[in-house]
Write an enzyme that holds these catalytic residues in place. Structure first.
Site, PDB file in Angstrom:
ATOM      1  N   GLU A 127      71.765   1.625  55.249  1.00  0.00           N
ATOM      2  CA  GLU A 127      70.714   0.388  55.987  1.00  0.00           C
ATOM      3  C   GLU A 127      72.661  -0.569  57.353  1.00  0.00           C
ATOM      4  OE1 GLU A 127      69.657  -2.435  54.653  1.00  0.00           O
ATOM      5  OE2 GLU A 127      68.385  -1.005  53.145  1.00  0.00           O
TER       6      GLU A 127
ATOM      7  N   GLU B 114      70.842  -1.665  46.747  1.00  0.00           N
ATOM      8  CA  GLU B 114      71.301  -3.470  47.065  1.00  0.00           C
ATOM      9  C   GLU B 114      70.680  -3.521  45.481  1.00  0.00           C
ATOM     10  OE1 GLU B 114      70.010  -5.837  49.918  1.00  0.00           O
ATOM     11  OE2 GLU B 114      71.217  -3.836  51.805  1.00  0.00           O
TER      12      GLU B 114
END
Ligand code: IFM
Length: 451
Positions: A356, A168
């Site tokens: 995720e 991220e």
């Protein structure tokens, strides 16, 4: 009425994920250096309730038992991240053998338990001493990261065959350097864009190093791609949505897959554009083996003159019949399919992992700390079902990882939100699998879900 099982492709990789700072604890043990999160949590008022990751789930000390629990839960692949400052306490230079040894033991323990290890180099815990030199804003960070990557690969890549470079990078850049919600707590859009650029270069550098070292596994980058829907059909709302999409999606996907930045967005941000040197984009556009996609939620976007640089107001969106999670995020399972198909259609249908997906729910434990979390099961199941549709539509989806295996330190929200399949009692450090952990074990066994 009989149930139907939606089967996933043979060799589909099921797993769970966690990250170093969120679970390890032992923040200053065995020679570990200070990271920006070790510093940030000590600033007044930056984390709810003054929580810190100093102890977290104490995974550093309880690793063997944690791996045994993963085995008991039938998890085929475990995704961990490496804490840069355990390996290089000063961020560069002297290597800390005890830090490397921890991950060495973790990998061996996983393999002994029949669990495939998947590693990620960076999940936000930048070395503080390098932050003092400017952090990711300093162009030297690309080389610092490359040197760190080489050390980690040389120790672990003989056994770890799936690698993520960054997890991220949008969060690290924009929450770290623009909103200041995350470490290092800076509020400066120019620095945020420069950080994104250097993180992308560092990604390319690590991929290059990995290839040159000939370890022969898979390497990719992990991006958080929220769904975005214009709040109305007005031109203003559509343009605002486009701006947010450019910042969160195209800013990362375009250079990695196409070797260019979204020009429309750079025209819009004007003076905040990063400094780019000749050859930078070639470095970023290294062929990767997979894209990791983290998906949790979808937002609607409307034009708002008070909405920061993008002039956008973000509102959580939930499909009918779904409420919100404990993070106040909306729930829109079809959004995960849209994101996967967006990648398929615009970026050459690369191999993908959902690296995720999961939810924080207001888990109510009984007197034995058991959590009957049907709401989490419903959330995960609906997302897996949407992914099955994406595969049927031709997406090259290779695996799915639940975030997270354990309840853990949720950054600026501290311990107030619980994402785990396994409940952690932070006073006793006792682990208790929730109903969802047993349900997920069944999904893995069947290689599918029953609907
Ligand atoms: O806990 C985080 C994780 O560190 C990165 N992805 C989102 C999760 C939930 O907020």
């Amino acid at each position: 009425m009989s149930n139907t099982t939606l089967h996933f492709p043979k060799d589909f990789l099921w797993g769970t994920a966690a990250s170093a700072y969120q679970i390890e604890g032992a923040y200053n043990e065995d020679g570990k250096g200070e990271s920006i999160w070790d510093r940030f949590v000590r600033w007044d008022a930056h984390v709810l309730n003054g929580d810190t990751g100093d102890i977290a789930c104490d995974h550093y000390h309880r690793m063997p038992q944690d791996v045994a629990l993963l085995k008991e839960l039938g998890i085929p692949c475990y995704s961990f991240t490496v804490a840069w400052t355990r390996i290089l306490p000063e961020g560069r230079g002297q290597v800390n053998a005890k830090g490397l040894d921890f991950y060495d033991r973790l990998v061996d323990a996983l393999l002994d338990a029949g669990i495939r290890p998947k590693g990620t180099l960076y999940h936000w815990d930048f070395p503080q001493l390098l932050q003092d030199l400017g952090g990711w804003v300093n162009r030297d960070s690309v080389q610092w990261f490359g040197d760190y990557a080489q050390i980690v690969f040389d120790k672990l890549a003989d056994r770890v065959k799936i690698w993520g470079t960054h997890n991220e990078p949008w969060v690290a850049s924009f929450l770290g350097y623009a909103s200041g919600f995350h470490a290092p707590g800076i509020c400066d859009f120019t620095k945020a864009y420069q950080t994104a650029h250097h993180m992308l270069m560092a990604h390319g550098k690590a991929v290059q190093i990995y290839r040159d070292s000939g370890y022969g596994g898979e390497i990719g980058i992990i991006l958080n791609l929220n769904g975005l829907i214009p709040a109305s059909e007005s031109e203003e709302d559509i343009a605002a949505t486009q701006r947010v999409h450019d910042e969160t999606h195209a800013l990362f996907l375009d250079p990695v897959f196409k070797g260019r930045y979204p020009q429309r967005h750079f025209d819009y941000i004007g003076a905040h554009q990063p400094q780019i040197h000749e050859g930078d984009l070639q470095l970023i556009q290294q062929p990767i083996d997979f894209l990791g996609l983290n998906y949790y939620n979808t937002d609607t976007v409307s034009y708002d003159v008070f909405g920061g640089l993008n002039k956008a107001r973000i509102t959580p969106y939930s499909s009918p019949g779904w409420g919100k999670t404990d993070m106040h995020w909306g729930i829109h399972p079809a959004g995960i399919k849209s994101e996967v198909l967006h990648i398929k259609e615009n970026y050459g249908n690369p191999d993908l992992y959902i690296t995720e997906n999961g939810c924080a729910m207001p888990d109510g434990p009984d007197e034995n700390d058991f959590v009957l979390d049907w709401d989490r099961i419903r959330y995960i199941k609906a997302h897996i079902q949407a992914l099955h549709e994406a595969i049927e539509a031709g997406a090259n989806l290779k695996g799915y990882f639940v975030w997270s295996v354990f309840d853990n330190f949720e950054w600026e929200r501290g311990y107030s939100n619980r994402f785990g399949l396994v409940r952690v009692n932070y006073e006793t450090q006792e682990r208790t699998p929730k109903q969802s952990a047993y349900w997920y074990r069944g999904v893995i066994k069947k290689n599918g879900i029953e609907i």
